[in-house]
Design a protein around this motif. Structure first.
Motif, mmCIF file in Angstrom:
data_model
loop_
_atom_site.group_PDB
_atom_site.id
_atom_site.type_symbol
_atom_site.label_atom_id
_atom_site.label_comp_id
_atom_site.label_asym_id
_atom_site.label_seq_id
_atom_site.Cartn_x
_atom_site.Cartn_y
_atom_site.Cartn_z
ATOM 1 N N LYS A 135 -12.194 -19.523 -0.517
ATOM 2 C CA LYS A 135 -12.311 -19.780 0.918
ATOM 3 C C LYS A 135 -13.573 -20.593 1.171
ATOM 4 O O LYS A 135 -14.469 -20.628 0.337
ATOM 5 C CB LYS A 135 -12.390 -18.454 1.689
ATOM 6 N N ARG A 167 -16.259 -7.177 1.712
ATOM 7 C CA ARG A 167 -15.404 -7.463 0.547
ATOM 8 C C ARG A 167 -14.017 -6.851 0.729
ATOM 9 O O ARG A 167 -12.993 -7.500 0.521
ATOM 10 C CB ARG A 167 -16.074 -6.918 -0.723
ATOM 11 N N GLU A 210 -10.629 -9.033 0.881
ATOM 12 C CA GLU A 210 -9.653 -8.886 -0.201
ATOM 13 C C GLU A 210 -8.315 -8.358 0.305
ATOM 14 O O GLU A 210 -7.283 -8.549 -0.318
ATOM 15 C CB GLU A 210 -10.213 -7.961 -1.297
ATOM 16 N N ASP A 247 -5.070 -12.228 4.225
ATOM 17 C CA ASP A 247 -5.444 -13.584 4.543
ATOM 18 C C ASP A 247 -5.299 -13.815 6.043
ATOM 19 O O ASP A 247 -4.225 -13.623 6.603
ATOM 20 C CB ASP A 247 -4.540 -14.545 3.764
ATOM 21 N N GLU A 272 -15.203 -16.899 -4.683
ATOM 22 C CA GLU A 272 -14.287 -16.096 -5.498
ATOM 23 C C GLU A 272 -12.875 -16.106 -4.921
ATOM 24 O O GLU A 272 -11.893 -16.154 -5.643
ATOM 25 C CB GLU A 272 -14.774 -14.639 -5.430
ATOM 26 N N LEU A 273 -12.793 -16.034 -3.600
ATOM 27 C CA LEU A 273 -11.485 -15.926 -2.941
ATOM 28 C C LEU A 273 -10.955 -17.300 -2.505
ATOM 29 O O LEU A 273 -9.982 -17.379 -1.761
ATOM 30 C CB LEU A 273 -11.582 -14.989 -1.727
#
Ligand code: ADP
Ligand code: AMP
Length: 214
Positions: free
Chosen positions: A105, A69, A73, A76, A102-103
């Motif tokens: 991706k 995580r 986070e 990128d 969530e991100l």
């Protein structure tokens, strides 16, 4: 493009991940490397996982999911991520799926590297790593150059992992079959699995991965 390299210890995940980093500017996320780094730098978490790793058992899901995580986070990766040695349990696979959603991706390929158990013993017990850059060598298939210098960084110090013994490998293999191999069915059911022959020479394996990615 984000991909998972899935396979037992010694399948060649790290070797191929490093090539993808060089050739495709991807970022390698190896939870094994992160945990070893935590041990070397003497963090509380590093001390907590040391005995578990040396034995060959898996560390807790919370710890490795937290590490991944943090990395995802933090930034990128333009070329995408290679998950190497993660996920290793169904809970980790679910957590990765949630994290990627969530991100915003995607998970583009899960590549299973198939290698038989006998070859794994030879691979693991012959493995050496450059202490400076992490280049992976093997006593028989990719020996440390005769002049003692790493081909990648010219370093002269090489290490062997504490868990690269036949005894620890037995525990690691058991962990793989009990906890990680169900992920093959998991990703097959999600129509994400592609399997390649990891027993072939390194260049041929790299070619097979390239074909999957393109
Ligand atoms: P993993 O990251 O899956 O544990 P490594 O990439 O560290 O595996 O490879 C384990 C050992 O096997 C290393 O010593 C490496 O040099 C060697 N190796 C990797 N791929 C191959 C291959 N295709 N053929 C022969 N030896 C290999
Ligand atoms: P590796 O470098 O991938 O062979 O991992 C070395 C050791 O680190 C494993 O035997 C485990 O003890 C621990 N480890 C690495 N990745 C994970 C993971 N995703 N889940 C649990 N334990 C892990």
């Amino acid at each position: 493009m984000n991909i998972i390299l899935l396979g037992p210890p010694g399948a060649g995940k790290g070797t191929q991940a490093r090539r993808l980093v060089d050739e495709r500017k991807m970022i390698q996320l190896s939870t094994g490397d992160m945990l070893r780094e935590a041990r070397t730098s003497g963090t509380e978490m590093g001390e907590k996982v040391a005995a578990v790793m040396d034995r060959g058992d898996l560390v807790t899901d919370d710890i490795v999911i937290g590490l991944i995580r943090e990395k995802l986070e933090a930034g990128d990766a333009e070329g995408g991520y290679i998950f190497d040695g993660f996920p290793r349990t169904l809970a980790q696979a679910d957590a990765l799926g949630q994290l990627l959603t969530e991100l915003n991706k995607t998970l583009d390929h899960v590549i299973e590297m198939q290698v038989d158990d006998e070859a794994l013993v030879t691979r693991i017990t012959g493995r050496a790593t450059c202490a400076n850059c992490g280049e992976v060598y093997h006593d028989a298939t990719k020996p440390i150059p005769a002049d003692g210098h790493c081909t990648n960084c010219n370093g002269t110090e090489f290490t062997r992992r504490a868990d690269d013994t036949e005894e620890a490998l037995r525990t690691r293999l058991l962990a793989y079959y009990k906890q990680t191999s169900p992920l093959i069915g998991y990703y097959y059911a999600k129509d994400a699995l592609e399997s390649i022959d990891g027993l072939k020479a390194m260049d041929e394996v790299a070619g097979a991965i390239s074909r999957v990615l393109s």
